[in-house]
Motif scaffolding. Structure first.
Motif, PDB file in Angstrom:
ATOM      1  N   SER A 176       4.735  -2.624  -8.377  1.00  0.00           N
ATOM      2  CA  SER A 176       5.868  -3.438  -7.739  1.00  0.00           C
ATOM      3  C   SER A 176       6.250  -3.022  -6.567  1.00  0.00           C
ATOM      4  CB  SER A 176       7.328  -3.055  -8.771  1.00  0.00           C
ATOM      5  OG  SER A 176       6.883  -3.675 -10.155  1.00  0.00           O
ATOM      6  N   VAL A 177       6.151  -1.642  -6.147  1.00  0.00           N
ATOM      7  CA  VAL A 177       6.551  -1.060  -4.857  1.00  0.00           C
ATOM      8  C   VAL A 177       5.606  -1.472  -3.963  1.00  0.00           C
ATOM      9  CG1 VAL A 177       6.354   0.983  -3.680  1.00  0.00           C
ATOM     10  CG2 VAL A 177       7.481   1.265  -5.664  1.00  0.00           C
ATOM     11  N   TYR A 178       4.178  -1.440  -4.232  1.00  0.00           N
ATOM     12  CA  TYR A 178       3.228  -2.023  -3.367  1.00  0.00           C
ATOM     13  C   TYR A 178       3.306  -3.639  -2.979  1.00  0.00           C
ATOM     14  CZ  TYR A 178      -1.153  -3.242  -1.174  1.00  0.00           C
ATOM     15  OH  TYR A 178      -2.157  -3.849  -0.150  1.00  0.00           O
ATOM     16  N   ASP A 179       3.583  -4.446  -4.101  1.00  0.00           N
ATOM     17  CA  ASP A 179       3.705  -5.756  -3.654  1.00  0.00           C
ATOM     18  C   ASP A 179       4.934  -6.190  -2.974  1.00  0.00           C
ATOM     19  OD1 ASP A 179       1.467  -6.038  -5.390  1.00  0.00           O
ATOM     20  OD2 ASP A 179       2.234  -6.453  -7.152  1.00  0.00           O
ATOM     21  N   ALA A 180       5.906  -5.302  -3.132  1.00  0.00           N
ATOM     22  CA  ALA A 180       6.949  -5.625  -2.247  1.00  0.00           C
ATOM     23  C   ALA A 180       6.994  -5.314  -0.703  1.00  0.00           C
ATOM     24  CB  ALA A 180       8.199  -4.886  -2.718  1.00  0.00           C
ATOM     25  N   ILE A 181       5.875  -4.650  -0.307  1.00  0.00           N
ATOM     26  CA  ILE A 181       5.580  -4.080   1.147  1.00  0.00           C
ATOM     27  C   ILE A 181       5.481  -5.454   1.893  1.00  0.00           C
ATOM     28  CG2 ILE A 181       4.402  -2.702   2.785  1.00  0.00           C
ATOM     29  CD1 ILE A 181       3.829  -1.034   0.141  1.00  0.00           C
ATOM     30  N   PRO A 182       6.042  -5.889   3.036  1.00  0.00           N
ATOM     31  CA  PRO A 182       5.723  -6.990   3.843  1.00  0.00           C
ATOM     32  C   PRO A 182       4.300  -6.734   4.557  1.00  0.00           C
ATOM     33  CG  PRO A 182       7.815  -6.128   4.323  1.00  0.00           C
ATOM     34  CD  PRO A 182       7.342  -5.052   3.550  1.00  0.00           C
ATOM     35  N   HIS A 183       3.720  -7.826   4.501  1.00  0.00           N
ATOM     36  CA  HIS A 183       2.292  -7.633   5.344  1.00  0.00           C
ATOM     37  C   HIS A 183       2.382  -7.502   7.003  1.00  0.00           C
ATOM     38  CE1 HIS A 183      -1.926  -8.551   6.703  1.00  0.00           C
ATOM     39  NE2 HIS A 183      -2.176  -8.458   5.503  1.00  0.00           N
ATOM     40  N   SER A 184       3.749  -7.681   7.482  1.00  0.00           N
ATOM     41  CA  SER A 184       3.986  -7.282   8.687  1.00  0.00           C
ATOM     42  C   SER A 184       4.128  -5.828   9.105  1.00  0.00           C
ATOM     43  CB  SER A 184       5.342  -8.143   9.300  1.00  0.00           C
ATOM     44  OG  SER A 184       6.240  -7.571   8.335  1.00  0.00           O
ATOM     45  N   CYS A 185       4.152  -5.049   7.951  1.00  0.00           N
ATOM     46  CA  CYS A 185       3.886  -3.488   8.309  1.00  0.00           C
ATOM     47  C   CYS A 185       2.581  -3.349   8.257  1.00  0.00           C
ATOM     48  CB  CYS A 185       4.389  -2.968   6.944  1.00  0.00           C
ATOM     49  SG  CYS A 185       6.164  -2.985   6.473  1.00  0.00           S
ATOM     50  N   PHE A 186       1.460  -3.947   8.078  1.00  0.00           N
ATOM     51  CA  PHE A 186       0.108  -3.677   8.315  1.00  0.00           C
ATOM     52  C   PHE A 186      -0.372  -3.499   9.677  1.00  0.00           C
ATOM     53  CE2 PHE A 186      -1.328  -4.392   3.727  1.00  0.00           C
ATOM     54  CZ  PHE A 186      -0.199  -3.655   3.183  1.00  0.00           C
ATOM     55  N   VAL A 187       0.587  -2.547  10.680  1.00  0.00           N
ATOM     56  CA  VAL A 187      -0.002  -2.981  11.964  1.00  0.00           C
ATOM     57  C   VAL A 187      -1.034  -2.262  12.574  1.00  0.00           C
ATOM     58  CG1 VAL A 187       2.644  -3.624  12.424  1.00  0.00           C
ATOM     59  CG2 VAL A 187       1.957  -1.043  12.574  1.00  0.00           C
ATOM     60  N   ASN A 188      -1.577  -1.300  12.204  1.00  0.00           N
ATOM     61  CA  ASN A 188      -2.729  -0.548  12.463  1.00  0.00           C
ATOM     62  C   ASN A 188      -3.455  -0.142  11.334  1.00  0.00           C
ATOM     63  OD1 ASN A 188      -1.770   2.160  11.288  1.00  0.00           O
ATOM     64  ND2 ASN A 188      -0.154   2.044  13.014  1.00  0.00           N
ATOM     65  N   GLN A 189      -4.783   0.191  11.577  1.00  0.00           N
ATOM     66  CA  GLN A 189      -5.924   0.711  10.898  1.00  0.00           C
ATOM     67  C   GLN A 189      -5.188   1.667   9.754  1.00  0.00           C
ATOM     68  OE1 GLN A 189      -5.842   1.103  14.181  1.00  0.00           O
ATOM     69  NE2 GLN A 189      -7.636   2.518  14.629  1.00  0.00           N
ATOM     70  N   PHE A 190      -4.504   2.597  10.252  1.00  0.00           N
ATOM     71  CA  PHE A 190      -4.057   3.640   9.443  1.00  0.00           C
ATOM     72  C   PHE A 190      -3.171   3.315   8.145  1.00  0.00           C
ATOM     73  CE2 PHE A 190      -4.223   5.297  13.763  1.00  0.00           C
ATOM     74  CZ  PHE A 190      -5.335   6.347  13.580  1.00  0.00           C
ATOM     75  N   VAL A 191      -2.284   2.282   8.362  1.00  0.00           N
ATOM     76  CA  VAL A 191      -1.559   1.801   7.358  1.00  0.00           C
ATOM     77  C   VAL A 191      -2.410   0.856   6.714  1.00  0.00           C
ATOM     78  CG1 VAL A 191       0.373   0.153   6.614  1.00  0.00           C
ATOM     79  CG2 VAL A 191       0.537   1.501   9.127  1.00  0.00           C
ATOM     80  N   VAL A 192      -3.479   0.164   7.079  1.00  0.00           N
ATOM     81  CA  VAL A 192      -4.242  -0.580   6.034  1.00  0.00           C
ATOM     82  C   VAL A 192      -5.055   0.324   5.431  1.00  0.00           C
ATOM     83  CG1 VAL A 192      -6.212  -2.276   6.271  1.00  0.00           C
ATOM     84  CG2 VAL A 192      -4.220  -2.658   7.993  1.00  0.00           C
ATOM     85  N   ASN A 193      -5.494   1.540   5.733  1.00  0.00           N
ATOM     86  CA  ASN A 193      -6.543   2.227   5.222  1.00  0.00           C
ATOM     87  C   ASN A 193      -5.760   2.909   4.094  1.00  0.00           C
ATOM     88  OD1 ASN A 193      -9.255   1.939   6.296  1.00  0.00           O
ATOM     89  ND2 ASN A 193      -8.453   3.265   8.137  1.00  0.00           N
TER      90      ASN A 193
END
Length: 232
Positions: A176-193
């Motif tokens: 639930s926590v993960y699915d609520a995170i906006p994809h717009s937060c994935f702004v660099n490789q550290f967040v994506v990793n």
């Protein structure tokens, strides 16, 4: 360029301490980002030794080098040493700024590094403590800070909370926590990793492939080894 400047100044950094620090830090950081952690450590440890022997170097400069050393220690699985170094960095930040009401983003960044280390060490109680502490620092930073960084770190800390929940038996809450995170937060490789780490722990393999494709088509398509360092 950085190597030429660093090599020219490393035996006599007093010629230009600012340039020595900028060049040496950038060179060590680039090596670390290209996964040459041993090579990065050689430079960073030598620089820290030089700075400790010379009171002319600012405490901010020492802290930046120490943080780089801690990151390399973590990547080399020197977890006990990395923990000690990261916590020393955090104490330096407190001595410099008092708390997150001043230069709060540094407290958020360092807290995030410590969170990741405790995840690697599977020390989930300490991980939980540092997530809470870093979320509190971010709330202070929200009162005056950069909106883009706030958005990024809200997402990144939420990912770490999802990872913590996933690994402490609360899988549904984690999802639930993960699915609520906006994809717009994935702004660099550290967040994506970090997101990939959660998906791996949760066994969500199809989404892992999507994020790897996203990495390949964005951040990894360029040379990401670029540092922006200013000691003023």
């Amino acid at each position: 360029y950085y190597k030429k400047v660093y090599d020219a100044l490393k035996n006599d950094p007093d010629k230009n301490r600012k340039l020595y620090t900028r060049a040496g830090y950038s060179l060590a950081a680039i090596k670390s980002m290209r996964m040459d952690f041993e090579g990065s450590m050689v430079i960073a440890l030598d620089m820290y030794k030089t700075m400790e022997a010379n009171d002319s170097f600012k405490l901010q400069q020492r802290e930046a080098i120490l943080s780089l050393i801690a990151g390399n220690q973590a990547e080399l699985n020197q977890n006990t040493e990395a923990e000690r170094t990261y916590l020393k960095c955090y104490e330096i930040l407190k001595s410099l700024y008092g708390g997150p009401e001043n230069n709060g983003i540094d407290f958020v960044i360092h807290g995030s590094n410590i969170i990741e280390l405790y995840y690697r060490m599977a020390q989930y109680d300490k991980m939980a403590d540092w997530i809470t502490r870093t979320e509190s620092a971010l709330k202070v930073y929200e009162q005056y800070g950069d909106s883009a960084l706030i958005h990024e770190y809200k997402g990144h800390l939420a990912i770490w909370r999802a990872i913590l929940l996933q690994n402490t038996g609360r899988q549904h809450e984690a999802a639930s926590v993960y699915d609520a995170i906006p994809h717009s937060c994935f702004v660099n490789q550290f967040v994506v990793n970090s997101a990939i780490t959660y998906l791996q722990d949760a066994g969500r393999n199809a989404e892992i492939a999507e994020l790897y494709n996203f990495l390949d088509s964005t951040f990894y398509s360029n040379d990401g080894a670029k540092m922006n360092f200013d000691n003023d």
